[in-house]
Design an enzyme around this catalytic site. Structure first.
Site, PDB file in Angstrom:
ATOM      1  N   GLU A 160      -9.502 -13.210  -3.386  1.00 37.89           N
ATOM      2  CA  GLU A 160      -8.781 -13.680  -2.187  1.00 37.89           C
ATOM      3  C   GLU A 160      -9.475 -14.919  -1.636  1.00 37.89           C
ATOM      4  O   GLU A 160     -10.697 -14.922  -1.410  1.00 37.89           O
ATOM      5  CB  GLU A 160      -8.725 -12.592  -1.120  1.00 37.89           C
ATOM      6  CG  GLU A 160      -8.093 -13.156   0.162  1.00 37.89           C
ATOM      7  CD  GLU A 160      -7.826 -12.150   1.254  1.00 37.89           C
ATOM      8  OE1 GLU A 160      -7.310 -11.058   0.955  1.00 37.89           O
ATOM      9  OE2 GLU A 160      -8.122 -12.478   2.421  1.00 37.89           O
ATOM     10  N   HIS A 206       0.871  -1.175   0.000  1.00 39.84           N
ATOM     11  CA  HIS A 206       0.000   0.000   0.000  1.00 39.84           C
ATOM     12  C   HIS A 206       0.906   1.222   0.000  1.00 39.84           C
ATOM     13  O   HIS A 206       2.006   1.178   0.566  1.00 39.84           O
ATOM     14  CB  HIS A 206      -0.836   0.075   1.276  1.00 39.84           C
ATOM     15  CG  HIS A 206      -1.788  -1.056   1.468  1.00 39.84           C
ATOM     16  ND1 HIS A 206      -1.449  -2.213   2.092  1.00 39.84           N
ATOM     17  CD2 HIS A 206      -3.097  -1.177   1.135  1.00 39.84           C
ATOM     18  CE1 HIS A 206      -2.498  -3.020   2.129  1.00 39.84           C
ATOM     19  NE2 HIS A 206      -3.506  -2.423   1.551  1.00 39.84           N
ATOM     20  N   HIS A 256     -11.731 -14.449   1.398  1.00 38.81           N
ATOM     21  CA  HIS A 256     -12.951 -13.656   1.218  1.00 38.81           C
ATOM     22  C   HIS A 256     -14.090 -14.478   0.620  1.00 38.81           C
ATOM     23  O   HIS A 256     -15.244 -14.337   1.028  1.00 38.81           O
ATOM     24  CB  HIS A 256     -12.652 -12.422   0.363  1.00 38.81           C
ATOM     25  CG  HIS A 256     -11.642 -11.508   0.998  1.00 38.81           C
ATOM     26  ND1 HIS A 256     -11.168 -10.373   0.385  1.00 38.81           N
ATOM     27  CD2 HIS A 256     -11.017 -11.562   2.197  1.00 38.81           C
ATOM     28  CE1 HIS A 256     -10.291  -9.778   1.179  1.00 38.81           C
ATOM     29  NE2 HIS A 256     -10.177 -10.489   2.281  1.00 38.81           N
ATOM     30  N   GLU A 299     -10.666  -6.278  -5.754  1.00 33.47           N
ATOM     31  CA  GLU A 299     -10.629  -7.372  -4.772  1.00 33.47           C
ATOM     32  C   GLU A 299     -11.937  -7.416  -3.993  1.00 33.47           C
ATOM     33  O   GLU A 299     -12.196  -6.585  -3.137  1.00 33.47           O
ATOM     34  CB  GLU A 299      -9.458  -7.180  -3.804  1.00 33.47           C
ATOM     35  CG  GLU A 299      -9.396  -8.298  -2.774  1.00 33.47           C
ATOM     36  CD  GLU A 299      -8.199  -8.182  -1.846  1.00 33.47           C
ATOM     37  OE1 GLU A 299      -7.232  -7.477  -2.187  1.00 33.47           O
ATOM     38  OE2 GLU A 299      -8.245  -8.793  -0.771  1.00 33.47           O
ATOM     39  N   LYS A 318     -14.893  -8.575  -1.332  1.00 38.06           N
ATOM     40  CA  LYS A 318     -14.978  -9.098   0.041  1.00 38.06           C
ATOM     41  C   LYS A 318     -16.413  -8.902   0.511  1.00 38.06           C
ATOM     42  O   LYS A 318     -16.987  -7.841   0.289  1.00 38.06           O
ATOM     43  CB  LYS A 318     -13.999  -8.347   0.956  1.00 38.06           C
ATOM     44  CG  LYS A 318     -13.899  -8.975   2.337  1.00 38.06           C
ATOM     45  CD  LYS A 318     -12.774  -8.360   3.172  1.00 38.06           C
ATOM     46  CE  LYS A 318     -12.667  -9.067   4.510  1.00 38.06           C
ATOM     47  NZ  LYS A 318     -11.647  -8.472   5.375  1.00 38.06           N
ATOM     48  N   ASP A 369       2.091   1.797   3.424  1.00 40.31           N
ATOM     49  CA  ASP A 369       3.026   0.820   4.007  1.00 40.31           C
ATOM     50  C   ASP A 369       4.456   1.315   3.866  1.00 40.31           C
ATOM     51  O   ASP A 369       5.326   1.008   4.672  1.00 40.31           O
ATOM     52  CB  ASP A 369       2.969  -0.533   3.271  1.00 40.31           C
ATOM     53  CG  ASP A 369       1.628  -1.234   3.401  1.00 40.31           C
ATOM     54  OD1 ASP A 369       0.855  -0.876   4.299  1.00 40.31           O
ATOM     55  OD2 ASP A 369       1.369  -2.148   2.585  1.00 40.31           O
ATOM     56  N   MET A 411       2.877  -5.616  -7.277  1.00 40.98           N
ATOM     57  CA  MET A 411       1.543  -4.994  -7.233  1.00 40.98           C
ATOM     58  C   MET A 411       1.587  -3.823  -6.260  1.00 40.98           C
ATOM     59  O   MET A 411       2.332  -3.863  -5.283  1.00 40.98           O
ATOM     60  CB  MET A 411       0.520  -6.046  -6.785  1.00 40.98           C
ATOM     61  CG  MET A 411      -0.877  -5.572  -6.505  1.00 40.98           C
ATOM     62  SD  MET A 411      -1.130  -5.024  -4.808  1.00 40.98           S
ATOM     63  CE  MET A 411      -1.708  -6.523  -4.028  1.00 40.98           C
ATOM     64  N   ASP A 467      -4.909 -13.336  -4.302  1.00 42.76           N
ATOM     65  CA  ASP A 467      -4.488 -13.287  -2.896  1.00 42.76           C
ATOM     66  C   ASP A 467      -4.692 -14.672  -2.294  1.00 42.76           C
ATOM     67  O   ASP A 467      -5.823 -15.109  -2.042  1.00 42.76           O
ATOM     68  CB  ASP A 467      -5.306 -12.248  -2.109  1.00 42.76           C
ATOM     69  CG  ASP A 467      -4.769 -10.834  -2.295  1.00 42.76           C
ATOM     70  OD1 ASP A 467      -3.780 -10.661  -3.043  1.00 42.76           O
ATOM     71  OD2 ASP A 467      -5.332  -9.907  -1.677  1.00 42.76           O
ATOM     72  N   ASP A 511      -1.531 -13.139   0.618  1.00 42.15           N
ATOM     73  CA  ASP A 511      -2.076 -12.106   1.506  1.00 42.15           C
ATOM     74  C   ASP A 511      -2.504 -12.819   2.790  1.00 42.15           C
ATOM     75  O   ASP A 511      -3.680 -13.018   3.045  1.00 42.15           O
ATOM     76  CB  ASP A 511      -3.261 -11.391   0.852  1.00 42.15           C
ATOM     77  CG  ASP A 511      -3.799 -10.286   1.753  1.00 42.15           C
ATOM     78  OD1 ASP A 511      -3.159  -9.987   2.782  1.00 42.15           O
ATOM     79  OD2 ASP A 511      -4.870  -9.730   1.448  1.00 42.15           O
ATOM     80  N   ASP A 534     -12.360 -12.790   8.813  1.00 44.21           N
ATOM     81  CA  ASP A 534     -11.339 -12.917   7.760  1.00 44.21           C
ATOM     82  C   ASP A 534     -10.020 -13.354   8.406  1.00 44.21           C
ATOM     83  O   ASP A 534      -9.312 -12.557   9.002  1.00 44.21           O
ATOM     84  CB  ASP A 534     -11.190 -11.550   7.081  1.00 44.21           C
ATOM     85  CG  ASP A 534     -10.208 -11.564   5.931  1.00 44.21           C
ATOM     86  OD1 ASP A 534      -9.987 -12.632   5.343  1.00 44.21           O
ATOM     87  OD2 ASP A 534      -9.675 -10.488   5.616  1.00 44.21           O
ATOM     88  N   ASP A 588      -7.153 -14.967   7.106  1.00 46.81           N
ATOM     89  CA  ASP A 588      -5.861 -14.715   6.438  1.00 46.81           C
ATOM     90  C   ASP A 588      -4.769 -15.662   6.908  1.00 46.81           C
ATOM     91  O   ASP A 588      -3.621 -15.255   7.113  1.00 46.81           O
ATOM     92  CB  ASP A 588      -5.405 -13.257   6.660  1.00 46.81           C
ATOM     93  CG  ASP A 588      -6.306 -12.244   5.993  1.00 46.81           C
ATOM     94  OD1 ASP A 588      -6.945 -12.581   4.979  1.00 46.81           O
ATOM     95  OD2 ASP A 588      -6.370 -11.098   6.479  1.00 46.81           O
TER      96      ASP A 588
END
Ligand code: GLT
Ligand code: MN
Ligand code: MN
Length: 387
Positions: A218, A55, A221, A182, A184, A58, A89, A246, A288, A256, A258
């Site tokens: 993902e 991001h 998701h 993406e 969700k 980030d 990405m 993802d 992810d 979620d 992950d």
């Protein structure tokens, strides 16, 4: 390269926010210290990882000055060059700042929507500067808990307006960036817009430049709501829309999670990996996922290695399945090759007449057994290492 040893040729990538995740959850604060992005690149590079994703926030603190930003980018670039890693990405954080609490592209406040588009344009520029070919759009705050507050047709129109504008920006600048939406279903919003891969695929066809936009499905998701991730990804591939993915693991009906790739539902993960490997998908194998909250230090890198080893092990099993004569015979018995044959071909009046004149015997057809249990058991035994 041995079978389970990650290598850049495998095109594995991790988000900075994944191995960099600090373990906070809604009930407790961080359990791990923050990791420096350049250090993450060096650690991942040493594990055989090919790329990182990020991001905007980030890497660059939102309050950084232009010269601070440039210094951070230069330092990060050096880590990439030293390790041979790529940025696979880029994406934009449109969910953390309180300004976005009511949505970003679908906030009820026009000024917030304009801020979101401006922030995304800067994130796209950052991605281009770092060599990213894909820009992911995860609409973390695009949704609502209060049906009365946000008419969904207006929200979808604003979502479309933002994406059309941003496609215009990419074209005007001459960038090669492609967008990946993406989906969700919920979390953090009660109901999110574009909740599944299917919703996103349909929405993309309504955009001004649908060819620039695909999906970033993902695993967690789709699984949260009990859907087959394997089927969702297959539909995206079939539509020419799998731009990114993802990978992680999730139990149905939970928050979620992950989890580390391969940590849940190995059967689904097995078919997914086989699909990715055999379909000609050549995009990143992007994780992810997050280390469990109890991990510290070395545990984080063990987590990353685990994601890649499970992927490679499942890819190996998928290629064994193609050569397993008993499984091939069971596929015949299940009639699987028959599904690849055309049914009636294109419409013609003659073909319709022939079909209408055919005498079918539904009772005889109903007598066929498909031996799916045997096929499935053989696959289970393959996964258990019994064949
Ligand atoms: C966030 C989310 C992920 C998205 C990331 C990209 S951010 O961690 O949970 O699913 O892919 O915005
Ligand atoms: Mn994701
Ligand atoms: Mn997730």
């Amino acid at each position: 390269m041995t079978a389970l040893e990650p290598d850049p040729r495998h095109r594995f990538s991790f988000g900075l926010w994944t191995v960099g995740n600090r373990g906070a959850d809604p009930f407790g604060g961080p359990t791990r210290p923050a990791l420096d992005p350049a250090e993450i690149v060096r650690q991942l590079g040493a594990l055989g990882v090919w790329g990182v994703s990020l991001h905007d926030d980030d890497l660059i603190p939102p309050d950084a000055t232009r010269s601070e930003r440039d210094a951070i980018v230069t330092r990060f670039r050096r880590a990439l060059d030293d390790t041979g890693m790529v940025v696979s990405m880029a994406t934009q954080n449109l969910f953390s700042h309180p300004a976005f609490k009511d949505g970003a592209f679908t906030s009820n406040t026009p000024e917030v929507r304009r801020l979101a588009i401006a922030k995304t344009m800067r994130a796209i520029e950052l991605g281009v500067e770092l060599g990213a070919e894909i820009q992911v759009f995860w609409g973390g705050r695009e949704g609502t808990e209060v049906l009365a507050a946000k008419p969904p047709m207006d929200a979808l129109r604003r979502y479309r307006e933002a994406l059309d504008f941003l496609c215009g920006f990419v074209r005007d600048r001459g960038y090669a960036t492609r967008f990946a939406l993406e989906p969700k279903p919920n979390e953090p919003r009660g109901d999110m817009f574009l909740p599944t891969v299917g919703h996103a695929l349909a929405f993309i066809q309504t955009l001004e430049h649908p060819e620039m936009v695909g999906v970033n499905p993902e695993a967690a998701h789709e699984t949260m709501v009990g859907l087959s991730f394997y089927h969702a990804v297959a539909q995206a591939i079939e539509a020419g829309k799998l731009f990114h993915i993802d990978l992680n693991a999730q139990r149905i009906g939970r928050y979620d999670q992950d989890f580390r790739f391969g940590a849940q539902d190995l059967m689904e993960a097995f078919f997914l990996v086989g699909l990715l490997e055999e379909s000609g998908y050549d995009g990143p194998r992007h994780f992810d996922a997050r280390p469990y909250r109890v991990e510290r230090g070395r545990g984080v890198w063990e987590f990353a290695t685990g994601c890649m080893r499970s992927y490679l092990a499942l890819a190996d099993k998928a290629s064994r399945m193609r050569e397993d004569t008993e499984i091939l015979a069971a596929l015949e018995a299940a009639g699987t090759p028959g599904l690849a044959e055309p049914t009636v071909g294109p419409y013609s009046r003659a073909a319709a007449d022939t079909l209408l004149a055919t005498r079918f015997d539904p009772d005889a057809l109903g007598e066929r057994g498909y031996h799916n249990d045997r096929l499935d058991q053989l696959v289970v035994e393959l996964l258990l290492g019994l064949r």
